[in-house]
Design a protein around this motif. Sequence first.
Motif: not given
Length: 305
Positions: A7, A9, A77-78, A93-96, A98, A100-101
């Motif tokens: 990752e 971020l 971006t996450a 973390f804030y990834e959904d 983004t 990052a997936r």
Amino acid sequence: MILCCGESLIDLVPDGDRYHARPGGGAFNTAVALGRLGAAAGYLWPLSTDSFGATLRGVLDEAGVDTRLCPQTDRPTALAVVTLRGGEASYGFYEDGTAARVLDRDHLPELPAQMRALVIGGISLIDPGTGAAIEELARRAYHTGRMVMLDPNIRPALIADPDMLRDRMSRLLRLAHIVKLSSDDLEWLMPGATPAEAAQRVIRKGASLMCHTHGASGATAYRWKTSVHAKAQTAQVADTIGAGDTFNAGFLAGLAEAGVLTVEGLRQAATPVLQAALALGTRAAAVTVSRPGADPPWRDELGLP
């Protein structure tokens, strides 16, 4: 080249009642640190076309990291919101939805011919999709004779399915030649085991070496029934963000400079070589903890030619 996959971020780091946006992410930090230390480094992870993505790419470019394998995505971006208590960092973390997936095991690039080692780990292993992609990448690296370094960097609060992650870690431990574990990682993966006991379990699975980082007490590298220790460097701690990631880079850069960045070279590495690599890792990490956010040192900051 040492390829880092995992990752990237933006860390939102508190400063009084304000937050500062700083580039971060485990594998990202290691790639940047490797580049700043003068090692040939590459990075594989989707980078957003948004302004934060441009910032991340700019930091990588400035450090001389090869980003040609990084796909572009319009996803944002996450983010990681950092909480500091006595300099120790915890994260939300804030990834959904983004960048990052985006990484997909069915669309992985070919491993570069010049790649000598792969570094994996971090929260990117938790997600079923990206975790499977990284696992496949590690399998390819292992079966083509490249060195694999695993840093689980466990974040228990993020793990919705511990059994799934434990199964993934069990498989990855069979593919890794170097395993780096913090004390927190040890407690989650092998509750109640001493570092020496954990090292023997890791080595029996196939690793040549386990590194245990233990904060102000330094770092220890374990091989079969032997160990080497390096003291931590004295530092005025601003925060611990990126310390372990920087250690990874320093250790690998030390191995590369000694000419043992191969599977066979690692197995035969003399004790002084491991001692010097550990020392470079702890020296580099000390600089990172002395300043806010993940900001690894440049080679000349360590007095290296």
